[in-house]
Design a protein around this motif. Structure first.
Motif, PDB file in Angstrom:
ATOM      1  N   VAL A 176      45.881  42.744  40.930  1.00 35.44           N
ATOM      2  CA  VAL A 176      44.693  42.066  40.879  1.00 35.44           C
ATOM      3  C   VAL A 176      43.977  41.803  39.439  1.00 35.44           C
ATOM      4  N   HIS A 177      44.510  43.039  38.548  1.00 33.60           N
ATOM      5  CA  HIS A 177      43.960  42.955  37.343  1.00 33.60           C
ATOM      6  C   HIS A 177      44.520  41.778  36.472  1.00 33.60           C
ATOM      7  N   VAL A 178      45.965  41.687  36.568  1.00 30.22           N
ATOM      8  CA  VAL A 178      46.931  40.633  36.044  1.00 30.22           C
ATOM      9  C   VAL A 178      46.024  39.344  36.330  1.00 30.22           C
ATOM     10  N   ALA A 179      45.962  38.894  37.804  1.00 30.06           N
ATOM     11  CA  ALA A 179      45.615  37.635  38.254  1.00 30.06           C
ATOM     12  C   ALA A 179      44.300  37.282  37.907  1.00 30.06           C
ATOM     13  N   SER A 180      43.388  38.256  37.920  1.00 31.71           N
ATOM     14  CA  SER A 180      42.037  38.158  37.549  1.00 31.71           C
ATOM     15  C   SER A 180      41.936  37.832  36.054  1.00 31.71           C
ATOM     16  N   THR A 181      42.460  38.430  35.236  1.00 30.19           N
ATOM     17  CA  THR A 181      42.331  38.101  33.794  1.00 30.19           C
ATOM     18  C   THR A 181      43.164  36.772  33.527  1.00 30.19           C
ATOM     19  N   ASN A 182      44.219  36.442  34.170  1.00 32.13           N
ATOM     20  CA  ASN A 182      44.728  35.055  33.877  1.00 32.13           C
ATOM     21  C   ASN A 182      43.924  33.963  34.446  1.00 32.13           C
ATOM     22  N   GLN A 183      43.200  34.226  35.806  1.00 32.28           N
ATOM     23  CA  GLN A 183      42.534  33.142  36.118  1.00 32.28           C
ATOM     24  C   GLN A 183      41.091  33.125  36.076  1.00 32.28           C
ATOM     25  N   ASP A 186      36.776  37.897  38.642  1.00 28.56           N
ATOM     26  CA  ASP A 186      36.072  38.938  38.724  1.00 28.56           C
ATOM     27  C   ASP A 186      36.890  39.894  39.666  1.00 28.56           C
ATOM     28  N   PRO A 187      37.709  40.992  39.118  1.00 30.72           N
ATOM     29  CA  PRO A 187      38.540  41.732  39.815  1.00 30.72           C
ATOM     30  C   PRO A 187      37.691  42.740  40.896  1.00 30.72           C
ATOM     31  N   PHE A 188      36.516  43.230  40.625  1.00 28.00           N
ATOM     32  CA  PHE A 188      35.777  43.996  41.497  1.00 28.00           C
ATOM     33  C   PHE A 188      35.409  43.159  42.314  1.00 28.00           C
ATOM     34  N   ALA A 189      34.991  41.814  42.510  1.00 26.36           N
ATOM     35  CA  ALA A 189      34.637  41.121  43.429  1.00 26.36           C
ATOM     36  C   ALA A 189      35.775  40.772  44.436  1.00 26.36           C
ATOM     37  N   TYR A 190      36.933  40.601  43.847  1.00 22.82           N
ATOM     38  CA  TYR A 190      38.221  40.519  44.654  1.00 22.82           C
ATOM     39  C   TYR A 190      38.372  41.563  45.507  1.00 22.82           C
ATOM     40  N   ILE A 191      38.186  42.939  45.009  1.00 22.41           N
ATOM     41  CA  ILE A 191      38.341  43.988  45.889  1.00 22.41           C
ATOM     42  C   ILE A 191      37.263  43.966  46.907  1.00 22.41           C
ATOM     43  N   ASP A 192      36.125  43.739  46.633  1.00 20.92           N
ATOM     44  CA  ASP A 192      35.138  43.656  47.715  1.00 20.92           C
ATOM     45  C   ASP A 192      35.407  42.745  48.719  1.00 20.92           C
ATOM     46  N   ALA A 193      36.247  41.386  48.472  1.00 15.84           N
ATOM     47  CA  ALA A 193      36.373  40.725  49.423  1.00 15.84           C
ATOM     48  C   ALA A 193      37.640  40.958  50.035  1.00 15.84           C
ATOM     49  N   TYR A 237      37.823  52.357  41.373  1.00 18.27           N
ATOM     50  CA  TYR A 237      36.775  51.552  42.334  1.00 18.27           C
ATOM     51  C   TYR A 237      37.355  51.472  43.792  1.00 18.27           C
ATOM     52  N   VAL A 238      38.705  51.040  43.985  1.00 17.42           N
ATOM     53  CA  VAL A 238      39.466  51.139  45.103  1.00 17.42           C
ATOM     54  C   VAL A 238      39.488  52.421  45.947  1.00 17.42           C
ATOM     55  N   ILE A 239      39.881  53.394  45.138  1.00 16.36           N
ATOM     56  CA  ILE A 239      39.787  54.873  46.016  1.00 16.36           C
ATOM     57  C   ILE A 239      38.401  55.271  46.293  1.00 16.36           C
TER      58      ILE A 239
END
Length: 287
Positions: A176-183, A186-193, A237-239
């Motif tokens: 998630v962090h790798v893809a969010s940085t590359n593209q 927002d990694p936290f919004a990704y986790i929320d979704a 955040y996930v935990i």
């Protein structure tokens, strides 16, 4: 033997003897299925000995779930035999493809998130779960580019695959962090979704920072170093949402000593308790 809500590590040949001689306190071990598809030999002797003492998670890298071709039935057969032999607590594979025609590519490649891709992947997962007689966990990919033809956001695509197939999910927080940085997501919004209610295992790994041709950050999912601080923050955040969840430290290249690898697992376990979570939330808020 079920996988406990603790931290585990990938089992590597370099650490076989030390693990068996010292019997470390660790939640579980995970192995790549394709490394144990031979009939016997030292790898199976060591794995059998470890399996007597620890829960085992089986992680596949060769099914090519996303490929535009039928699944390899011989590969499925060998995978079924391996699962019957070791009775892993969890079995997982990647949302990726690695084969085309008769060629096998030594990589986990992304695909567009479209209705056509969704139908193909759902059919493949249905076949895998029916053939193996167990639930499969699907892992989110590390990606570097997006397909213009995609009509689903990645979390929505994964949620729909899960809904159609009943598969479980493996949330790779580092991906998630790798893809969010590359593209530039927002990694936290990704986790929320993300459909967190279906997550049964988490992966954490190191990455290599580089830059692209425009000097923008580019992260490469190399699994060859400690987990980055930003990934630990996202993991916290996930935990905080999931509670303690089986968490694997992936370290597949430039392997450290057993002690250093075990220390990474102990750090993940520390993040699963409330004190570590509160501390990390304070750090995230300060940042």
């Amino acid at each position: 033997m079920n996988i406990p809500p603790r931290a585990g590590v990938g089992l590597k040949p370099q650490h076989y003897r030390e693990i068996l001689e010292t019997a470390p306190d660790i939640g579980f071990f995970e192995v790549h299925a394709e490394n144990y598809m031979g009939a016997g030999g030292p790898p199976h002797r060591y794995l059998a000995a470890v399996r007597e003492c620890y829960p085992l998670s089986l992680h596949g890298v060769g099914l090519s779930i996303g490929a535009a071709r039928p699944l390899d039935h011989d590969h499925l057969r060998r995978l079924k035999e391996l699962i019957a032999r070791y009775q892993p607590g969890l079995f997982s594979e990647h949302l990726a493809w690695s084969s085309h025609g008769e060629a096998f590519l030594n990589d986990l490649l992304p695909m567009p998130y479209t209705k056509e891709t969704l139908q193909r992947i759902a059919c493949h997962i249905d076949e895998v779960q029916e053939t193996l007689g167990c639930q499969m966990l699907l892992e989110n990919p590390s990606t570097y580019v997006a397909f213009a033809e995609s009509t689903y956001a990645e979390p929505d695509f994964i949620a729909e695959v899960q809904r159609r197939t009943g598969c479980g999910l493996l949330l790779d927080v580092s991906n998630v962090h790798v893809a969010s940085t590359n593209q530039q997501w927002d990694p936290f919004a990704y986790i929320d979704a993300y459909p967190l209610g279906s997550v049964q295992e988490i992966h954490l790994a190191g990455f290599t920072p580089e830059t692209d041709e425009k000097q923008r950050p580019l992260l490469i999912d190399t699994h060859n170093r400690p987990v980055d601080r930003a990934v630990w923050q996202l993991y916290a955040y996930v935990i905080g949402k999931l509670g303690p969840t089986p968490t694997l430290i992936e370290w597949d290249a430039d392997l450290p000593s057993w002690g250093e690898l075990h220390a990474e697992a102990e750090r993940a376990e520390a993040y699963m308790n409330s004190d570590a979570l509160r501390q990390e939330k304070r750090l995230a808020g300060a940042g």
